[in-house]
Design a protein around this motif. Structure first.
Motif, mmCIF file in Angstrom:
data_model
loop_
_atom_site.group_PDB
_atom_site.id
_atom_site.type_symbol
_atom_site.label_atom_id
_atom_site.label_comp_id
_atom_site.label_asym_id
_atom_site.label_seq_id
_atom_site.Cartn_x
_atom_site.Cartn_y
_atom_site.Cartn_z
ATOM 1 N N PRO A 117 13.224 8.760 -12.303
ATOM 2 C CA PRO A 117 13.909 9.610 -13.287
ATOM 3 C C PRO A 117 13.306 9.268 -14.630
ATOM 4 O O PRO A 117 12.755 8.181 -15.092
ATOM 5 N N GLU B 290 14.432 18.770 -14.748
ATOM 6 C CA GLU B 290 15.833 18.951 -14.823
ATOM 7 C C GLU B 290 16.234 19.589 -15.914
ATOM 8 O O GLU B 290 15.591 19.506 -17.024
ATOM 9 N N ARG C 144 16.077 13.500 -14.215
ATOM 10 C CA ARG C 144 14.908 13.710 -13.568
ATOM 11 C C ARG C 144 13.868 14.727 -14.227
ATOM 12 O O ARG C 144 14.444 15.479 -14.763
ATOM 13 N N ASN D 159 21.301 9.364 -14.618
ATOM 14 C CA ASN D 159 19.658 9.681 -14.552
ATOM 15 C C ASN D 159 19.473 10.943 -15.118
ATOM 16 O O ASN D 159 20.293 12.114 -14.744
ATOM 17 N N THR E 100 11.607 19.551 -18.782
ATOM 18 C CA THR E 100 12.632 18.835 -18.466
ATOM 19 C C THR E 100 13.417 18.926 -20.009
ATOM 20 O O THR E 100 12.879 18.772 -21.033
ATOM 21 N N GLU F 182 16.858 6.771 -17.460
ATOM 22 C CA GLU F 182 17.962 6.015 -16.604
ATOM 23 C C GLU F 182 18.842 5.146 -17.479
ATOM 24 O O GLU F 182 18.322 4.261 -18.274
#
Length: 254
Positions: free
Chosen positions: A8, A40, A37, A35, A202, A11
């Protein structure tokens, strides 16, 4: 720092955040386990004052947790010094704020180029290429020489997104990116974030707007500084709305 595709990016393990006001200690976040990742799109939702912006500040290394463990790219960062945190933040995290946070005395291109100051020695050609390319990606290359005062709110936020992307960060953190925009410009900015996510970016975004939050892969619900499940969130939200309706009825009868 190399961010592993397997680990990840962020975290959080038992993260808490408290502020002291004299002898009173206010706990804003409690026992956060989370988390985020690579690739995402995560939205953070909850009522005002529940700790959303504080959570994003901790993710972005703008603030320190009061307790717990925080890892970025698989490495512990909760105990890093101020200079180390600043270097990590400026090289690997892009920020988009509700208030745009553009510097009025700098041109669009100069605003966007600011994060590149922390990316080692870049040639003038490479610096200009990056700025042009990222502004072109948000449809603002034709405004490079303009100043923030010459832009609309939607254009300012697109420039802010370009500034967040110019250093090729591991993650983009957006705090109410449509909060100061009308519906049309809000939709334009969200379409831009959606495209960036589709390209592999992300993104972690705080938003009050359920429509925009629904664009994310998943939504983190915060209540009273804690992450809760959907059913608990809906129940507590309904109870709060019911209490507000009763208060309004009482006020109307006075």
């Amino acid at each position: 720092m190399q961010v592993s595709a397997k680990a990840p990016i962020i975290e959080m393990r038992g993260i808490g955040k408290a502020f002291s006001a004299g002898s009173i200690e206010c706990h804003v976040l409690t026992d956060i386990h989370l988390n985020v990742r690579q690739g995402e799109f995560v939205s953070v939702a909850g009522p005002s004052g529940c700790g959303k912006t504080t959570l994003l500040s901790l993710m972005g290394l703008l603030d320190r947790p009061s307790g717990g463990e925080l890892h970025f790219g698989g490495q512990p960062v909760h105990d890093l010094g101020r200079a180390e945190r600043a270097l990590l933040r400026n090289r690997h995290i892009g920020f988009v704020f509700q208030a745009f946070n553009l510097i009025e005395d700098l041109s669009v291109a100069e605003n966007v180029a600011l994060p590149l100051s922390f990316h080692g020695k870049l040639s003038k050609h490479e610096r200009n290429r990056r700025v042009h390319d990222v502004l072109a990606s948000v449809g603002m290359a034709h405004r490079m020489r303009h100043y923030p005062s010459q832009l609309s709110g939607g254009q300012k936020q697109r420039v802010a997104v370009a500034r967040a992307l110019v250093g090729d960060p591991a993650i983009v953190l957006a705090d109410e990116p449509t909060g100061n925009l009308d519906l049309h410009n809000g939709e334009i900015v969200m379409a831009l974030l959606g495209r960036l996510h589709a390209e592999g970016r992300t993104i972690c975004m705080v938003t009050h707007d359920e429509r925009f939050g629904a664009m994310a892969d998943r939504t983190i619900r915060l209540l009273d500084g804690r992450i809760v499940d959907e059913s608990t969130f809906q129940q507590r939200h309904s109870e709060a709305e019911s209490g507000l309706d009763e208060y309004r009825l009482h006020e109307s009868l006075l």
